[in-house]
Scaffold this active site. Structure first.
Site, PDB file in Angstrom:
ATOM      1  N   SER A   1       0.846  -1.191   0.000  1.00 38.71           N
ATOM      2  CA  SER A   1       0.000   0.000   0.000  1.00 38.71           C
ATOM      3  C   SER A   1       0.882   1.242   0.000  1.00 38.71           C
ATOM      4  O   SER A   1       2.098   1.166   0.177  1.00 38.71           O
ATOM      5  CB  SER A   1      -0.907   0.001   1.230  1.00 38.71           C
ATOM      6  OG  SER A   1      -0.125  -0.015   2.417  1.00 38.71           O
TER       7      SER A   1
ATOM      8  N   ASP B   1      -5.836  -8.543  -0.783  1.00 40.16           N
ATOM      9  CA  ASP B   1      -6.540  -8.318   0.480  1.00 40.16           C
ATOM     10  C   ASP B   1      -7.923  -8.960   0.406  1.00 40.16           C
ATOM     11  O   ASP B   1      -8.654  -8.770  -0.567  1.00 40.16           O
ATOM     12  CB  ASP B   1      -6.726  -6.815   0.735  1.00 40.16           C
ATOM     13  CG  ASP B   1      -5.405  -6.090   0.961  1.00 40.16           C
ATOM     14  OD1 ASP B   1      -4.392  -6.776   1.192  1.00 40.16           O
ATOM     15  OD2 ASP B   1      -5.404  -4.842   0.908  1.00 40.16           O
TER      16      ASP B   1
ATOM     17  N   CYS C   1     -11.344  25.978  12.890  1.00 41.00           N
ATOM     18  CA  CYS C   1     -12.268  25.154  13.669  1.00 41.00           C
ATOM     19  C   CYS C   1     -11.863  25.141  15.146  1.00 41.00           C
ATOM     20  O   CYS C   1     -12.123  26.115  15.850  1.00 41.00           O
ATOM     21  CB  CYS C   1     -12.356  23.752  13.076  1.00 41.00           C
ATOM     22  SG  CYS C   1     -13.802  22.819  13.649  1.00 41.00           S
TER      23      CYS C   1
ATOM     24  N   GLY D   1      -9.026  25.699  16.195  1.00 47.42           N
ATOM     25  CA  GLY D   1      -8.129  26.850  16.307  1.00 47.42           C
ATOM     26  C   GLY D   1      -8.864  28.151  16.568  1.00 47.42           C
ATOM     27  O   GLY D   1      -8.368  29.034  17.280  1.00 47.42           O
TER      28      GLY D   1
ATOM     29  N   HIS E   1     -13.656  24.966   7.564  1.00 44.26           N
ATOM     30  CA  HIS E   1     -12.392  24.383   7.120  1.00 44.26           C
ATOM     31  C   HIS E   1     -12.051  24.865   5.699  1.00 44.26           C
ATOM     32  O   HIS E   1     -12.321  24.169   4.715  1.00 44.26           O
ATOM     33  CB  HIS E   1     -12.481  22.857   7.131  1.00 44.26           C
ATOM     34  CG  HIS E   1     -12.463  22.254   8.497  1.00 44.26           C
ATOM     35  ND1 HIS E   1     -11.306  21.844   9.125  1.00 44.26           N
ATOM     36  CD2 HIS E   1     -13.473  22.024   9.372  1.00 44.26           C
ATOM     37  CE1 HIS E   1     -11.606  21.365  10.320  1.00 44.26           C
ATOM     38  NE2 HIS E   1     -12.916  21.467  10.495  1.00 44.26           N
TER      39      HIS E   1
ATOM     40  N   GLU F   1      -9.321  24.907   4.167  1.00 50.82           N
ATOM     41  CA  GLU F   1      -8.287  24.106   3.505  1.00 50.82           C
ATOM     42  C   GLU F   1      -8.875  23.142   2.489  1.00 50.82           C
ATOM     43  O   GLU F   1      -8.208  22.770   1.514  1.00 50.82           O
ATOM     44  CB  GLU F   1      -7.446  23.340   4.537  1.00 50.82           C
ATOM     45  CG  GLU F   1      -8.142  22.219   5.283  1.00 50.82           C
ATOM     46  CD  GLU F   1      -8.833  22.643   6.559  1.00 50.82           C
ATOM     47  OE1 GLU F   1      -9.083  21.792   7.431  1.00 50.82           O
ATOM     48  OE2 GLU F   1      -9.149  23.860   6.688  1.00 50.82           O
TER      49      GLU F   1
END
Length: 540
Positions: free
Chosen positions: A13, A148, A381, A383, A507, A509
């Site tokens: 992975s 998997d 948030c 922060g 948010h 970002e």
């Protein structure tokens, strides 16, 4: 007819299936095609909302409020398309839906089985994401590694999709590893051969093989892989390490990646328009400044935990001509005695979202040091909530001010639970999720950043600014610069007489793009550069 591209991974992975899928999506969109991406995750959780950041990294939130895998952030940043609830599916969600159907009698008494009931549910999801936006191309990444046990129903479902839509409308792309053995000085192709053999045993033959390697392969290695794996020689493509992930699409194009995909799926021959992307990369290559940003968090040096924040800072740095030097700051190490040592050399501080009370007092001390010393502070948030608590304690004189999340017995719960959320504090899918509007006050840093009076941003939280403290905190200088449309919720706060001291409940970002940096991050990095310049003048 919608074209379907399925991306699988082999050997190990973490090979970068998501970046590969995102890069291909960006290139196809640059050809004028309508592209949408999705991720199928084999884990049994309903979604990653309650998963540990140590195991899973960040939770990415879509416009419509789905809590999803972090790879969706890569898809959005590269393709510049807002994804939706059909863009992430887990085994847990599949079985949840199937069992609900069974209880409702939808299967009319049939014995419920993996085939056809589970695979039909997966296929329904795959088809839905493309139909929702009338896509030309759907790119679907299958999480995990071939072999998997958890991923078997997903592999069977995409095999069935290829049969149903026709092989000419479907492309299988397999990302695998060719490790370099240092002791013998050789690149080994055998792991790739075994991975492809495993995939073929499940009824899927890959059309293109992407080889992850830390070095270029010679022609003999590529020829061997092509021969053993039944692909055309030019369909063995190298994906080597690059300094900036946004270089990956251009690196893959050196092997004619998009042209090969175009040929195999009979897509439009139009050349991709990379003007904007290449302009962004040119800026990135010519950054002449450096700015140190302190990232205060609980999961330090866990890049994936703060992935979107780090990428958003990087985007803003590129546009500001600056390389971002991130200083990882462990919130539990920050106190009144260590703050100067840990924070003093930073040009700006960012405090991202999080949950729980661990490290909170250190975060409050970080916000306090920034406000006292006029170091640009950006709280997201949690922060923002930290900034409110700090201001309440040290400026408004509200002794012991706190959030109900951290101290339910506080006399001044300036951050409190959202109405209707009591009793759901530790449950998934019960927060305020997705995009909500925010009105911006004139003459504020927030208004300067956006240059708009109303915005839409994504949320993921259940605690809010306590409206009972609006008047007292405002009277001491806290500016409530962003509110909900009906003024019932405080969405953003700032302090006016500082270079940059801003907190937002949402948010931002999640909506930043490498070629379209988010405006708040742009303003924050610009302020950090001004702070650096101001300090250098002082020292001179």
């Amino acid at each position: 007819m919608i074209k379907y591209i399925f991306v699988t991974g082999g050997v190990v992975s973490g090979l970068g299936k998501g970046i590969t899928a995102a890069s291909l999506g960006m290139m196809l969109k640059a050809k004028g095609l309508k592209v949408i991406s999705q991720k199928l995750d084999p884990y049994i959780n309903i979604d990653p909302g309650t998963m540990s950041p140590y195991q899973h990294g960040e939770v990415f939130v879509t416009e419509d409020g789905a809590e999803t895998d972090l790879d969706l952030g890569h898809y959005e940043r590269f393709i510049d398309e807002n994804l939706n609830k059909y863009s992430n599916l887990t085994t847990g969600k599949v079985y949840w839906n199937v069992l609900e159907n069974e209880r409702k009698g939808i299967y009319k008494g049939d014995t419920v089985q993996v085939i056809p009931h589970v695979t039909n549910e997966i296929k329904k999801f795959i088809y839905a994401v493309g139909k929702k936006i009338e896509a030309d191309v759907v790119i679907t990444e299958i999480g995990g590694t071939i072999g998997d046990i958890e991923s078997l129903p997903f592999i069977e479902a995409i095999r069935q999709v290829a049969y149903e839509v026709g092989r000419s409308n479907c492309l299988f792309l397999h990302v695998t590893l060719a490790p370099y053995i240092k002791s013998s000085g050789e690149v080994k192709t055998k792991p790739t051969q075994h991975s492809v053999k495993e995939l073929q045993s499940l009824g899927i033959s890959p059309d293109i093989i992407i080889i992850r390697s830390d070095r270029l392969l010679d022609k003999s290695h590529k020829a061997k892989i092509a021969l053993y794996c039944n692909v055309n020689p030019d369909c063995v493509i190298e994906n080597v390490d690059v300094d900036l992930i946004y270089e990956v699409p251009i690196m893959l194009e050196k092997s004619n990646f998009t042209k090969i995909v175009t040929r195999e799926l009979k897509l439009t021959e139009k050349e991709p328009d990379l003007t904007v992307w290449n302009s962004m990369l040119e800026k990135a290559r010519n950054r002449s400044k450096t700015v140190k940003i302190g990232l205060v968090g609980k999961y330090i040096k866990m890049y994936d935990t703060y992935l979107s924040v780090v990428e958003a800072i990087t985007h803003a740095g590129i546009d500001n001509g600056a390389i971002i030097d991130i200083k990882w700051l462990d919130a539990e190490r920050i106190n009144s005695k260590t703050a100067k040592e840990l924070i003093g050399d930073c040009d700006g501080i960012i405090l991202p979202g999080g949950f729980g009370d661990r490290g909170v007092e250190g975060m409050i001390e970080a916000a306090h040091y920034c406000r006292e010393h006029d170091i640009p502070y950006f709280g997201i948030c949690l922060g923002m909530q930290i900034a409110v608590i700090e201001f309440s304690r040290y400026k408004a004189g509200l002794e012991g001010a706190n959030s109900k999340e951290f101290n339910p017995d506080s006399a001044h719960k300036v951050i409190d639970i959202m109405q209707g959320q009591e009793g759901y504090e530790n449950t998934g899918g019960s927060m305020r999720l997705g995009a909500y509007p925010c009105k911006i006050k004139e003459g504020t840093t927030l208004r300067k950043a956006y240059n708009k009076d109303r915005i839409m941003e994504r949320h993921r939280h259940r605690y809010e600014f306590n409206n009972n403290y609006r008047d007292i905190l405002s009277s001491h200088g806290l500016v409530l610069c962003g509110t909900s449309d009906d003024d019932t919720l405080v969405e953003a706060i700032e302090i006016k007489d500082r270079l940059f001291h801003l907190g937002v409940q949402f948010h931002p970002e999640f909506k930043s793009r490498p070629h379209k940096p988010h405006p708040i991050f742009l303003e924050f990095v610009s302020s950090a550069l001004k702070n650096k310049q101001r300090n250098s003048v002082k020292h001179e």
